[in-house]
Design an enzyme around this catalytic site. Sequence first.
Site, PDB file in Angstrom:
ATOM      1  N   ARG A 140     -11.797   2.840  10.899  1.00 40.29           N
ATOM      2  CA  ARG A 140     -12.897   2.745   9.943  1.00 40.29           C
ATOM      3  C   ARG A 140     -13.334   1.292   9.850  1.00 40.29           C
ATOM      4  O   ARG A 140     -12.504   0.389   9.699  1.00 40.29           O
ATOM      5  CB  ARG A 140     -12.453   3.240   8.562  1.00 40.29           C
ATOM      6  N   GLU A 183     -14.200  -5.863   8.250  1.00 41.24           N
ATOM      7  CA  GLU A 183     -12.890  -5.606   8.828  1.00 41.24           C
ATOM      8  C   GLU A 183     -12.849  -4.229   9.482  1.00 41.24           C
ATOM      9  O   GLU A 183     -13.728  -3.388   9.257  1.00 41.24           O
ATOM     10  CB  GLU A 183     -11.788  -5.713   7.779  1.00 41.24           C
ATOM     11  N   ASN A 242     -10.109  -1.009   9.905  1.00 41.01           N
ATOM     12  CA  ASN A 242      -8.868  -0.385   9.453  1.00 41.01           C
ATOM     13  C   ASN A 242      -8.421   0.600  10.522  1.00 41.01           C
ATOM     14  O   ASN A 242      -9.155   1.538  10.839  1.00 41.01           O
ATOM     15  CB  ASN A 242      -9.080   0.346   8.129  1.00 41.01           C
ATOM     16  N   GLU A 248       0.808  -1.212   0.000  1.00 41.32           N
ATOM     17  CA  GLU A 248       0.000   0.000   0.000  1.00 41.32           C
ATOM     18  C   GLU A 248       0.849   1.274   0.000  1.00 41.32           C
ATOM     19  O   GLU A 248       0.360   2.360   0.346  1.00 41.32           O
ATOM     20  CB  GLU A 248      -0.945  -0.002   1.207  1.00 41.32           C
ATOM     21  N   TYR A 299      -9.427   4.210  -5.208  1.00 37.78           N
ATOM     22  CA  TYR A 299      -8.404   5.237  -5.338  1.00 37.78           C
ATOM     23  C   TYR A 299      -8.300   5.896  -6.707  1.00 37.78           C
ATOM     24  O   TYR A 299      -7.714   6.960  -6.833  1.00 37.78           O
ATOM     25  CB  TYR A 299      -7.035   4.650  -4.977  1.00 37.78           C
ATOM     26  N   GLY A 304      -7.240   5.333   4.902  1.00 36.33           N
ATOM     27  CA  GLY A 304      -6.707   6.233   3.890  1.00 36.33           C
ATOM     28  C   GLY A 304      -7.065   7.685   4.162  1.00 36.33           C
ATOM     29  O   GLY A 304      -8.123   7.993   4.721  1.00 36.33           O
ATOM     30  N   SER A 344      -6.587  -2.065   1.415  1.00 35.11           N
ATOM     31  CA  SER A 344      -6.841  -1.394   0.129  1.00 35.11           C
ATOM     32  C   SER A 344      -7.333  -2.351  -0.951  1.00 35.11           C
ATOM     33  O   SER A 344      -7.155  -2.098  -2.140  1.00 35.11           O
ATOM     34  CB  SER A 344      -5.575  -0.659  -0.363  1.00 35.11           C
ATOM     35  N   ASP A 349     -15.709  -1.592   7.893  1.00 35.57           N
ATOM     36  CA  ASP A 349     -16.392  -1.899   6.640  1.00 35.57           C
ATOM     37  C   ASP A 349     -17.467  -2.953   6.910  1.00 35.57           C
ATOM     38  O   ASP A 349     -17.194  -3.985   7.541  1.00 35.57           O
ATOM     39  CB  ASP A 349     -15.402  -2.406   5.599  1.00 35.57           C
TER      40      ASP A 349
END
Length: 316
Positions: free
Chosen positions: A261, A276, A278, A28, A222, A282, A156, A263
């Site tokens: 964060r 998951e 994070n 990443e 992205y 990002g 990512s 998901d």
Amino acid sequence: MSADSLQSKVPVTAFGRVAVLFGGKSAEREVSLKSGNAVLQALQGAGVDAFGIDVGDDFLQRLLDEKIDRAFIVLHGRGGEDGSMQGLLECAGIPYTGSGILASALAMDKLRTKQVWQSLGLPTPRHAVLASAEDCRAAAAELGFPLIVKPAHEGSSIGMAKVADVEALIAAWQNAGQYDAQVLVEQWIHGPEFTIATLRGQVLPPIALGTPHSFYDYDAKYLANDTQYRIPCGLDAAKEEELKTLSARACEAVGSQGWARVDVMQDDQGQFWLLEVNTVPGMTDHSLVPMAAAAAGLDFQQLVLAILADSLEARG
């Protein structure tokens, strides 16, 4: 929740000299470079004495040579988000942003995160671990199709693939194995995806994601300009509150701190499923935490200052 309660009340001089850690050697790296430069510019624009370090082979020497009062970690993936950098900074006596060693290491491991959630009765899709072609055939028989294949320690969406038959599953397992020795396969959840950010113990407005891709992959995250982000997320008040409560419990289960964060998928019955957490999300111009913060009334600079301010508080 009010924007005022989230904002930093700390004078910028109290932060001292701040090293923004980005880049690194993980898969990443490119995303981390973008995130790190955005964070660095925001901190410097706010008057913080901040400088950047692209974490490489000379990092230990940089730690010795530079005066560093605290670190803002924007290293995505292994080497920055998995507890190793957090442990190094703790040994060096340098305060840092985000989660501690255990939460970072746990959240980076998708398999063990799921096992913790399952032990607490939190909903997460059924899964299997793949180590051979025979494992792929057994997982297909047990879970059915379609399935999603994931390297267990990447972020990512790197190395991920949606598959609809055994041959594709074996090929996806082999591809994911280039990124990680441990490969996970999950039951595919049909329905919308949501992402929920937490900041300083509060849950920010959920974001509903839409993409013409088969799933929210690296390109959709992205690069693409056709990804849809809906804030408000479109759920009724009761369902949105259920989603926020579940996300808070998911973060509490892994022990995340500062910011994170989550998901989540929702199936066609309305049930939510945790994917998951994070712990260093990002921070690029396509990233989700800045969008959620904006919906809560914080601009990008206020967001990075709030994350940094949390590093002044005692770590539990």
